[in-house]
Design a protein around this motif. Sequence first.
Motif, PDB file in Angstrom:
ATOM      1  N   GLY A 180      10.412   1.347   0.358  1.00 57.09           N
ATOM      2  CA  GLY A 180      11.247   1.792  -0.734  1.00 57.09           C
ATOM      3  C   GLY A 180      12.070   3.004  -0.332  1.00 57.09           C
ATOM      4  O   GLY A 180      11.855   3.598   0.736  1.00 57.09           O
ATOM      5  N   PRO A 181      13.023   3.415  -1.168  1.00 57.53           N
ATOM      6  CA  PRO A 181      13.837   4.594  -0.868  1.00 57.53           C
ATOM      7  C   PRO A 181      12.967   5.833  -0.664  1.00 57.53           C
ATOM      8  O   PRO A 181      12.052   6.091  -1.448  1.00 57.53           O
ATOM      9  N   GLY A 182      13.186   6.540   0.408  1.00 56.67           N
ATOM     10  CA  GLY A 182      12.461   7.786   0.655  1.00 56.67           C
ATOM     11  C   GLY A 182      11.070   7.616   1.223  1.00 56.67           C
ATOM     12  O   GLY A 182      10.379   8.614   1.447  1.00 56.67           O
ATOM     13  N   ALA A 183      10.634   6.393   1.459  1.00 63.69           N
ATOM     14  CA  ALA A 183       9.302   6.187   2.048  1.00 63.69           C
ATOM     15  C   ALA A 183       9.340   6.569   3.524  1.00 63.69           C
ATOM     16  O   ALA A 183      10.190   6.083   4.275  1.00 63.69           O
ATOM     17  N   ARG A 184       8.432   7.402   3.958  1.00 61.81           N
ATOM     18  CA  ARG A 184       8.414   7.900   5.333  1.00 61.81           C
ATOM     19  C   ARG A 184       7.035   7.717   5.957  1.00 61.81           C
ATOM     20  O   ARG A 184       6.032   7.632   5.267  1.00 61.81           O
ATOM     21  N   GLY A 185       7.048   7.689   7.271  1.00 61.17           N
ATOM     22  CA  GLY A 185       5.795   7.660   8.012  1.00 61.17           C
ATOM     23  C   GLY A 185       5.333   6.282   8.406  1.00 61.17           C
ATOM     24  O   GLY A 185       4.351   6.151   9.156  1.00 61.17           O
ATOM     25  N   PHE A 186       6.005   5.231   7.935  1.00 56.44           N
ATOM     26  CA  PHE A 186       5.597   3.868   8.248  1.00 56.44           C
ATOM     27  C   PHE A 186       6.823   3.017   8.567  1.00 56.44           C
ATOM     28  O   PHE A 186       7.947   3.342   8.169  1.00 56.44           O
ATOM     29  N   ALA A 187       6.588   1.932   9.292  1.00 52.81           N
ATOM     30  CA  ALA A 187       7.657   0.999   9.647  1.00 52.81           C
ATOM     31  C   ALA A 187       7.186  -0.417   9.356  1.00 52.81           C
ATOM     32  O   ALA A 187       5.978  -0.697   9.337  1.00 52.81           O
ATOM     33  N   VAL A 188       8.147  -1.304   9.141  1.00 51.80           N
ATOM     34  CA  VAL A 188       7.811  -2.707   8.916  1.00 51.80           C
ATOM     35  C   VAL A 188       7.021  -3.226  10.120  1.00 51.80           C
ATOM     36  O   VAL A 188       7.388  -2.996  11.270  1.00 51.80           O
ATOM     37  N   GLY A 189       5.915  -3.907   9.833  1.00 52.31           N
ATOM     38  CA  GLY A 189       5.047  -4.425  10.883  1.00 52.31           C
ATOM     39  C   GLY A 189       3.809  -3.589  11.128  1.00 52.31           C
ATOM     40  O   GLY A 189       2.851  -4.061  11.760  1.00 52.31           O
ATOM     41  N   ASP A 190       3.794  -2.333  10.653  1.00 50.11           N
ATOM     42  CA  ASP A 190       2.610  -1.477  10.850  1.00 50.11           C
ATOM     43  C   ASP A 190       1.392  -2.082  10.157  1.00 50.11           C
ATOM     44  O   ASP A 190       1.478  -2.581   9.026  1.00 50.11           O
ATOM     45  N   ARG A 191       0.247  -2.019  10.836  1.00 45.86           N
ATOM     46  CA  ARG A 191      -1.021  -2.379  10.203  1.00 45.86           C
ATOM     47  C   ARG A 191      -1.530  -1.149   9.455  1.00 45.86           C
ATOM     48  O   ARG A 191      -1.595  -0.050  10.011  1.00 45.86           O
ATOM     49  N   VAL A 192      -1.902  -1.339   8.179  1.00 42.99           N
ATOM     50  CA  VAL A 192      -2.264  -0.199   7.344  1.00 42.99           C
ATOM     51  C   VAL A 192      -3.496  -0.522   6.508  1.00 42.99           C
ATOM     52  O   VAL A 192      -3.851  -1.680   6.288  1.00 42.99           O
ATOM     53  N   MET A 193      -4.128   0.532   6.034  1.00 39.72           N
ATOM     54  CA  MET A 193      -5.188   0.449   5.038  1.00 39.72           C
ATOM     55  C   MET A 193      -4.827   1.407   3.921  1.00 39.72           C
ATOM     56  O   MET A 193      -4.063   2.366   4.123  1.00 39.72           O
ATOM     57  N   GLY A 194      -5.338   1.149   2.730  1.00 41.47           N
ATOM     58  CA  GLY A 194      -4.993   2.029   1.626  1.00 41.47           C
ATOM     59  C   GLY A 194      -5.953   1.895   0.465  1.00 41.47           C
ATOM     60  O   GLY A 194      -6.888   1.096   0.489  1.00 41.47           O
ATOM     61  N   PHE A 195      -5.717   2.704  -0.562  1.00 39.81           N
ATOM     62  CA  PHE A 195      -6.578   2.715  -1.735  1.00 39.81           C
ATOM     63  C   PHE A 195      -5.735   2.944  -2.978  1.00 39.81           C
ATOM     64  O   PHE A 195      -4.609   3.475  -2.922  1.00 39.81           O
ATOM     65  N   CYS A 196      -6.265   2.520  -4.104  1.00 39.75           N
ATOM     66  CA  CYS A 196      -5.599   2.667  -5.387  1.00 39.75           C
ATOM     67  C   CYS A 196      -6.669   2.557  -6.478  1.00 39.75           C
ATOM     68  O   CYS A 196      -7.760   2.051  -6.221  1.00 39.75           O
ATOM     69  N   PRO A 197      -6.411   3.027  -7.690  1.00 34.43           N
ATOM     70  CA  PRO A 197      -7.420   2.875  -8.747  1.00 34.43           C
ATOM     71  C   PRO A 197      -7.743   1.408  -9.035  1.00 34.43           C
ATOM     72  O   PRO A 197      -8.874   1.052  -9.314  1.00 34.43           O
ATOM     73  N   TYR A 198      -6.728   0.563  -8.972  1.00 31.98           N
ATOM     74  CA  TYR A 198      -6.858  -0.881  -9.165  1.00 31.98           C
ATOM     75  C   TYR A 198      -5.544  -1.510  -8.705  1.00 31.98           C
ATOM     76  O   TYR A 198      -4.564  -0.810  -8.435  1.00 31.98           O
ATOM     77  N   GLY A 199      -5.534  -2.841  -8.573  1.00 28.68           N
ATOM     78  CA  GLY A 199      -4.294  -3.521  -8.210  1.00 28.68           C
ATOM     79  C   GLY A 199      -4.241  -4.112  -6.830  1.00 28.68           C
ATOM     80  O   GLY A 199      -3.241  -4.727  -6.454  1.00 28.68           O
ATOM     81  N   ALA A 200      -5.316  -3.969  -6.030  1.00 28.73           N
ATOM     82  CA  ALA A 200      -5.265  -4.415  -4.636  1.00 28.73           C
ATOM     83  C   ALA A 200      -5.512  -5.908  -4.469  1.00 28.73           C
ATOM     84  O   ALA A 200      -5.217  -6.460  -3.404  1.00 28.73           O
ATOM     85  N   ALA A 201      -6.045  -6.563  -5.483  1.00 26.24           N
ATOM     86  CA  ALA A 201      -6.391  -7.983  -5.345  1.00 26.24           C
ATOM     87  C   ALA A 201      -5.171  -8.862  -5.590  1.00 26.24           C
ATOM     88  O   ALA A 201      -5.097  -9.630  -6.553  1.00 26.24           O
ATOM     89  N   ALA A 202      -4.216  -8.745  -4.696  1.00 26.85           N
ATOM     90  CA  ALA A 202      -2.967  -9.495  -4.799  1.00 26.85           C
ATOM     91  C   ALA A 202      -2.391  -9.683  -3.406  1.00 26.85           C
ATOM     92  O   ALA A 202      -2.734  -8.938  -2.481  1.00 26.85           O
ATOM     93  N   GLU A 203      -1.523 -10.673  -3.257  1.00 20.08           N
ATOM     94  CA  GLU A 203      -0.964 -10.950  -1.931  1.00 20.08           C
ATOM     95  C   GLU A 203      -0.063  -9.825  -1.447  1.00 20.08           C
ATOM     96  O   GLU A 203       0.050  -9.603  -0.233  1.00 20.08           O
ATOM     97  N   ARG A 204       0.569  -9.111  -2.367  1.00 20.17           N
ATOM     98  CA  ARG A 204       1.389  -7.960  -1.986  1.00 20.17           C
ATOM     99  C   ARG A 204       1.194  -6.840  -3.000  1.00 20.17           C
ATOM    100  O   ARG A 204       0.944  -7.085  -4.179  1.00 20.17           O
ATOM    101  N   ILE A 205       1.306  -5.606  -2.508  1.00 19.77           N
ATOM    102  CA  ILE A 205       1.161  -4.447  -3.375  1.00 19.77           C
ATOM    103  C   ILE A 205       2.180  -3.392  -2.972  1.00 19.77           C
ATOM    104  O   ILE A 205       2.421  -3.167  -1.773  1.00 19.77           O
ATOM    105  N   ALA A 206       2.820  -2.769  -3.957  1.00 14.09           N
ATOM    106  CA  ALA A 206       3.706  -1.630  -3.727  1.00 14.09           C
ATOM    107  C   ALA A 206       2.896  -0.371  -3.996  1.00 14.09           C
ATOM    108  O   ALA A 206       2.343  -0.201  -5.090  1.00 14.09           O
ATOM    109  N   ILE A 207       2.819   0.503  -3.004  1.00 12.54           N
ATOM    110  CA  ILE A 207       1.879   1.621  -3.054  1.00 12.54           C
ATOM    111  C   ILE A 207       2.551   2.880  -2.502  1.00 12.54           C
ATOM    112  O   ILE A 207       3.334   2.797  -1.557  1.00 12.54           O
TER     113      ILE A 207
END
Length: 326
Positions: A73-100
């Motif tokens: 998204g606009p202003g997102a820094r520190g990552f590039a398309v293709g990076d393998r990542v892990m993350g956390f959220c209060p809920y919402g991770a059980a989906a094929e894609r997540i905006a975080i």
Amino acid sequence: MKALICPSLGPAENLKVAEVDEPVAGEGEVLVEVAYAGLNFFDTLIIEGKYQVKAAPPFSPGGEFSGRVVGLGPGARGFAVGDRVMGFCPYGAAAERIAIPASRLARVPDGLALDKAAGLSVAYGTSLHALKQRAEMKPGETLLVLGASGGVGLAAVEIGKAMGARVIAGASSDEKLAFARSYGADETINTATDDLRARLKDLAPKGVDVVYDPVGGALTEAALRSLAWKGRLMVIGFASGEIPRPPLNIPLLKGCDIRGVYWGEFTAREPEAHRQNLAELMDWAKSGTLSVHIYAKYAVEDFRNAFEAIAKRQTLGKTLLRFGAD
């Protein structure tokens, strides 16, 4: 895209797998294609409206995940398309894609599989924060872990050993105790058949230094009474379903502490300490110091069995929902 949806608050039987619109990464957000979503005990509570974090239906459960970056998204820094990542959220991770938000992500190092990474954020993050920042545990101290075969319990056993503690594992069956021993527990107590306080007097005559308690109920008071002088009891959760009310004369007489552990708030209030913890966890996982043992990887369509295993405390280690290829 496919997602596990909680259409109304209630038991896991109410959940459904549905096609929903793909999220769009907003300001400072990263779009992640989810490979695995980790399930934890609190997911069985949040879908019924019984957790401290309240979600308004419809929503997806799941508080941790791993996958690959597919958009920024606009202003997102520190990552590039293709990076393998892990993350956390209060809920919402059980989906094929997540905006975080990018601040909730960490890059997964080469050599660490995505299924292992999916289980590091919540259970291992909670346990390291509990033992490092809250308990201030030192090498050579004695640690009692209750519920030692579950997700957070096993994490506490492994992290306790990595930090140099003598670990006593408590669990409700001999099978679970054997499992805890295979991942580093020095001593074990069957909390379903043994007198916890009497066994602790035998194993730790001077008392235990730290108690890690994700169970609650009657075990909490027995563990509190078994603390050493200036011992610390870590309140993690209440998997037994009962919030204990321990007598406060015990902390007075023992000079001991009851300390709450709220990992989600810690990540928000102390982001740099949280990032350091995550880096330490990934180094330990990559080196094999931590196993991040996976109990099962369920297809998302098999969510009922996943939730049932967690609710009945049958799981040994981490439970994952599988969305994509590792």
